[in-house]
Design an enzyme around this catalytic site. Structure first.
Site, mmCIF file in Angstrom:
data_model
loop_
_atom_site.group_PDB
_atom_site.id
_atom_site.type_symbol
_atom_site.label_atom_id
_atom_site.label_comp_id
_atom_site.label_asym_id
_atom_site.label_seq_id
_atom_site.Cartn_x
_atom_site.Cartn_y
_atom_site.Cartn_z
ATOM 1 C CG ASP A 141 34.069 60.391 49.448
ATOM 2 O OD1 ASP A 141 33.733 61.217 48.574
ATOM 3 O OD2 ASP A 141 33.554 59.262 49.547
ATOM 4 C CE LYS A 159 30.611 56.815 49.357
ATOM 5 N NZ LYS A 159 31.901 57.197 48.718
ATOM 6 C CE LYS A 203 32.460 57.305 52.540
ATOM 7 N NZ LYS A 203 33.688 57.304 51.692
#
Length: 243
Positions: free
Chosen positions: A103, A195, A165
């Site tokens: 990430d 996400k 995300k």
């Protein structure tokens, strides 16, 4: 646009949530003993992934060796102001240390300058450094306009990311919102995962994010969410609430 998420009408079961949960421990100063307890809890909960700091990766490999739990870590975290080269190097090291999913935090200065080529270039640098790993791009949506969220999602898709995300969970601007998740989901149209992460503490919030288009959840209070799972349908959260 108000296009429903492709899965919006599908019930998110407890088991499906756990499969999509990135059970998270990113607190600075985490000790080996705290990591050990976290991993024991993760296995007991049955989550699909754990998200931990890069320096904890080597200590997590052994305890998870016989487990189906996948390891996620972060790069350029939490500010995103690292150079693209440093983020790429971090990602390579993380992959070597056992992380399967990365990430990365986008440089917000590039976003605020409307330098979308620059945003795409730094995401692509990390993508090319770890072609066999899952790459998620953290936008920090609470600090962005709707137009910036859309542009970031498009840059992430063009650069070859697998997910977009919402948040690091560390920015004072806030965490995930249903509004931001919906924009992201509409922009990527199912071609990338979404996400939702940052301040999600109840099963009702998880289900709202799911209905808006989230396909993965960054959660630190997973046990507490499971404790509220049976009552989540009866207590819906506000559609624009910050979690």
């Amino acid at each position: 646009m108000n296009t429903p998420a492709p899965h919006a009408s599908i019930e998110l079961t407890r088991e499906a949530f756990l499969e999509r949960a990135d059970h998270t421990l990113l607190a600075p100063g985490t000790t080996p003993a705290e990591l050990e307890q976290f991993l024991i809890a993760a296995r007991a909960l049955g989550v699909g992934q754990v998200c931990i700091s890069p320096t904890l990766l080597e200590d997590a490999i052994g305890p998870l060796r016989s487990s189906p739990v996948r390891i996620v870590t972060v790069v350029g975290f939490p500010s995103g102001v690292h150079t693209a080269e440093v983020k790429a190097a971090e990602a390579v090291q993380a992959a070597a240390d056992g992380a399967w999913e990365i990430d990365m935090v986008v440089n917000r200065g590039l976003i605020r300058s409307d330098d979308w080529r620059g945003v795409e270039a730094e995401i692509r640098a990390v993508r090319e450094a770890i072609p066999e790993r899952v790459l998620k791009v953290i936008l920090e949506t609470a600090a962005l306009s709707d137009a910036q969220i859309v542009a970031c999602c498009r840059a992430a898709e063009a650069a070859g990311a697998d997910f977009v995300k919402t948040s690091t969970g560390f920015d004072p601007a806030g965490g995930a919102t249903v509004h931001a998740v919906r924009i992201m989901a509409e922009t990527v149209g199912g071609r990338l995962g979404v996400k939702a992460s940052g301040g999600i503490r109840t099963a009702a919030a998880v289900r709202d994010m799911w209905a808006a288009g989230a396909t993965r959840f960054g959660i630190s209070g997973t046990a507490g969410i499971l404790d509220t799972w049976g009552t989540a349908g009866a207590a819906r959260s506000g559609s624009e609430e910050v979690y």
